[in-house]
Design a protein around this motif. Structure first.
Motif, PDB file in Angstrom:
ATOM      1  N   ASN A 105       5.711 -12.615  -2.296  1.00 28.53           N
ATOM      2  CA  ASN A 105       5.046 -12.396  -0.644  1.00 28.53           C
ATOM      3  C   ASN A 105       4.559 -11.553  -0.228  1.00 28.53           C
ATOM      4  N   GLN A 106       4.187 -10.313  -1.655  1.00 35.59           N
ATOM      5  CA  GLN A 106       4.508  -9.049  -0.997  1.00 35.59           C
ATOM      6  C   GLN A 106       3.423  -8.367  -1.355  1.00 35.59           C
ATOM      7  N   PRO A 107       1.733  -7.936  -0.905  1.00 35.96           N
ATOM      8  CA  PRO A 107       0.823  -7.448  -2.078  1.00 35.96           C
ATOM      9  C   PRO A 107       1.698  -5.798  -2.940  1.00 35.96           C
ATOM     10  N   VAL A 108       2.095  -6.515  -4.005  1.00 33.72           N
ATOM     11  CA  VAL A 108       2.062  -4.996  -5.010  1.00 33.72           C
ATOM     12  C   VAL A 108       1.142  -4.535  -6.103  1.00 33.72           C
ATOM     13  N   VAL A 109       1.203  -3.222  -6.669  1.00 36.09           N
ATOM     14  CA  VAL A 109       0.512  -2.529  -7.777  1.00 36.09           C
ATOM     15  C   VAL A 109       1.467  -2.559  -7.725  1.00 36.09           C
ATOM     16  N   ILE A 110       1.434  -2.547  -9.560  1.00 37.49           N
ATOM     17  CA  ILE A 110       2.743  -2.293 -10.582  1.00 37.49           C
ATOM     18  C   ILE A 110       2.256  -1.287 -11.560  1.00 37.49           C
ATOM     19  N   THR A 111       2.192  -0.148 -12.290  1.00 33.78           N
ATOM     20  CA  THR A 111       1.522   0.409 -13.237  1.00 33.78           C
ATOM     21  C   THR A 111       2.704   0.928 -14.384  1.00 33.78           C
ATOM     22  N   SER A 112       2.126   0.651 -15.014  1.00 38.74           N
ATOM     23  CA  SER A 112       3.342   0.361 -16.444  1.00 38.74           C
ATOM     24  C   SER A 112       3.125   1.438 -17.568  1.00 38.74           C
ATOM     25  N   LYS A 113       3.492   1.768 -18.371  1.00 40.71           N
ATOM     26  CA  LYS A 113       3.054   2.236 -19.657  1.00 40.71           C
ATOM     27  C   LYS A 113       3.947   1.535 -20.930  1.00 40.71           C
ATOM     28  N   PHE A 114       3.296   1.375 -22.162  1.00 36.24           N
ATOM     29  CA  PHE A 114       3.557   0.933 -23.349  1.00 36.24           C
ATOM     30  C   PHE A 114       4.540   2.227 -24.028  1.00 36.24           C
ATOM     31  N   THR A 115       5.706   2.550 -23.437  1.00 32.92           N
ATOM     32  CA  THR A 115       6.405   3.898 -24.551  1.00 32.92           C
ATOM     33  C   THR A 115       6.891   3.575 -25.939  1.00 32.92           C
ATOM     34  N   LEU A 116       6.740   2.490 -26.549  1.00 32.00           N
ATOM     35  CA  LEU A 116       7.204   2.393 -27.918  1.00 32.00           C
ATOM     36  C   LEU A 116       6.201   3.305 -29.158  1.00 32.00           C
ATOM     37  N   VAL A 117       4.652   2.790 -28.748  1.00 33.86           N
ATOM     38  CA  VAL A 117       3.696   3.365 -29.093  1.00 33.86           C
ATOM     39  C   VAL A 117       3.611   4.597 -29.377  1.00 33.86           C
TER      40      VAL A 117
ATOM     41  N   GLY B  71       0.870  -1.276   0.084  1.00 34.48           N
ATOM     42  CA  GLY B  71       0.463  -0.256  -0.316  1.00 34.48           C
ATOM     43  C   GLY B  71       1.255   1.237  -0.177  1.00 34.48           C
ATOM     44  N   ARG B  72       2.639   0.961   0.356  1.00 33.88           N
ATOM     45  CA  ARG B  72       3.044   2.476   0.023  1.00 33.88           C
ATOM     46  C   ARG B  72       3.703   2.528  -0.729  1.00 33.88           C
ATOM     47  N   PRO B  73       4.246   4.011  -2.068  1.00 35.58           N
ATOM     48  CA  PRO B  73       4.946   3.350  -3.136  1.00 35.58           C
ATOM     49  C   PRO B  73       6.171   3.141  -2.409  1.00 35.58           C
ATOM     50  N   LEU B  74       6.821   2.600  -3.348  1.00 36.58           N
ATOM     51  CA  LEU B  74       8.841   2.289  -3.011  1.00 36.58           C
ATOM     52  C   LEU B  74       9.455   3.563  -3.290  1.00 36.58           C
ATOM     53  N   GLU B  75       9.950   4.160  -1.884  1.00 37.96           N
ATOM     54  CA  GLU B  75      11.277   4.831  -2.651  1.00 37.96           C
ATOM     55  C   GLU B  75      12.644   4.277  -3.612  1.00 37.96           C
ATOM     56  N   GLN B  76      12.764   5.739  -4.399  1.00 35.94           N
ATOM     57  CA  GLN B  76      13.922   4.902  -5.847  1.00 35.94           C
ATOM     58  C   GLN B  76      15.049   4.419  -5.663  1.00 35.94           C
ATOM     59  N   ASN B  77      15.509   3.101  -5.614  1.00 37.91           N
ATOM     60  CA  ASN B  77      16.648   2.413  -4.997  1.00 37.91           C
ATOM     61  C   ASN B  77      16.879   1.112  -6.274  1.00 37.91           C
ATOM     62  N   ASP B  78      18.018   1.018  -6.559  1.00 43.11           N
ATOM     63  CA  ASP B  78      18.927  -0.155  -7.190  1.00 43.11           C
ATOM     64  C   ASP B  78      18.103  -1.126  -7.723  1.00 43.11           C
ATOM     65  N   THR B  79      16.474  -1.678  -6.152  1.00 43.13           N
ATOM     66  CA  THR B  79      16.225  -2.814  -6.337  1.00 43.13           C
ATOM     67  C   THR B  79      14.900  -3.157  -7.324  1.00 43.13           C
ATOM     68  N   ASN B  80      14.335  -1.525  -7.311  1.00 45.25           N
ATOM     69  CA  ASN B  80      13.520  -1.404  -8.100  1.00 45.25           C
ATOM     70  C   ASN B  80      13.637  -1.703  -9.590  1.00 45.25           C
ATOM     71  N   TRP B  81      12.216  -2.034  -9.585  1.00 48.00           N
ATOM     72  CA  TRP B  81      12.357  -1.941 -11.499  1.00 48.00           C
ATOM     73  C   TRP B  81      12.431  -0.763 -12.530  1.00 48.00           C
ATOM     74  N   ARG B  82      12.399  -0.167 -13.476  1.00 48.83           N
ATOM     75  CA  ARG B  82      12.567   0.881 -13.977  1.00 48.83           C
ATOM     76  C   ARG B  82      11.721   0.379 -15.243  1.00 48.83           C
ATOM     77  N   ARG B  83      11.639  -0.860 -15.925  1.00 51.03           N
ATOM     78  CA  ARG B  83      11.353  -1.439 -16.987  1.00 51.03           C
ATOM     79  C   ARG B  83      11.052  -2.545 -17.436  1.00 51.03           C
ATOM     80  N   VAL B  84       9.690  -3.462 -18.027  1.00 48.50           N
ATOM     81  CA  VAL B  84       9.720  -4.344 -18.173  1.00 48.50           C
ATOM     82  C   VAL B  84       9.377  -4.221 -19.716  1.00 48.50           C
ATOM     83  N   ILE B  85      10.050  -5.361 -20.082  1.00 45.43           N
ATOM     84  CA  ILE B  85       9.858  -5.931 -21.656  1.00 45.43           C
ATOM     85  C   ILE B  85       9.749  -7.690 -21.616  1.00 45.43           C
TER      86      ILE B  85
END
Length: 185
Positions: A158-170, A74-88
């Motif tokens: 085992n952690q509840p997550v919500v990940i929102t992403s945008k398709f960049t190339l279109v 339920g909390r936004p993650l701080e930006q650190n090295d292990t967080n996701w930047r992109r998904v392919i």
């Protein structure tokens, strides 16, 4: 013998020019053939991998997605090295995650379009194509608020997550000059 043993100057050797026109032409043809054979020898096998990969079935989410929001518990993650930047999503059962420190992690991802579920079964080793034991099996429900966005909800490691992403190339298309620095956000 004159130079090394007797320490005397020696006249230059006369190598002469190639005597006839057909010998020059033959030399040119042999050089060209050698260059073509070497180019094929070194470049031919390296092009086979992309050809085979292009014929494999693609993922229903085929493309590159920029992560806009990543919330955990339920909390936004701080930006650190292990967080996701992109998904392919490239292959049918493949998902690649690019982290903030540009580390690529390869996962198995089974996408069930009927149930709107993505099952991430574990990180895979790229060289041996064997599964690593780093991530427990995770089931994420997906939704498409619009054609350019993908939202994943569920338990990841085992952690509840919500990940929102945008398709960049279109949304951007191809531009020779990158004025807004689209990939440096």
């Amino acid at each position: 013998m004159n130079i090394f043993v007797l320490n005397r100057p020696t006249p230059a050797a006369s190598l002469g020019a190639i005597p006839t026109h057909w010998m020059r032409r033959t030399r040119f043809v042999l050089h060209a053939t050698l260059v073509i054979v070497l180019l094929y020898w070194f470049a031919g096998p390296s092009l086979q991998g992309p050809r085979e990969r292009g014929q494999l079935p693609k993922s229903p989410f085929y493309g590159l997605y920029q992560i806009e929001a990543f919330t955990q518990n339920g909390r936004p993650l701080e930006q650190n090295d292990t967080n996701w930047r992109r998904v392919i999503f490239e292959g049918k059962n493949e998902m690649t995650v690019l982290t903030m420190d540009d580390l690529m992690r390869y996962y198995y991802a089974d996408i069930d379009m009927g149930k709107s579920v993505v099952t991430i079964s574990g990180e895979r080793d790229l060289h041996s194509n064997q599964e690593k034991e780093s991530l427990p099996k995770s089931v994420l429900a997906f939704s498409r608020p619009d054609p350019n966005h993908l939202e994943l909800r569920g338990n990841l490691a085992n952690q509840p997550v919500v990940i929102t992403s945008k398709f960049t190339l279109v949304s951007r298309g191809f531009h020779w000059v990158q004025e807004d620095g689209a990939f440096y956000r």
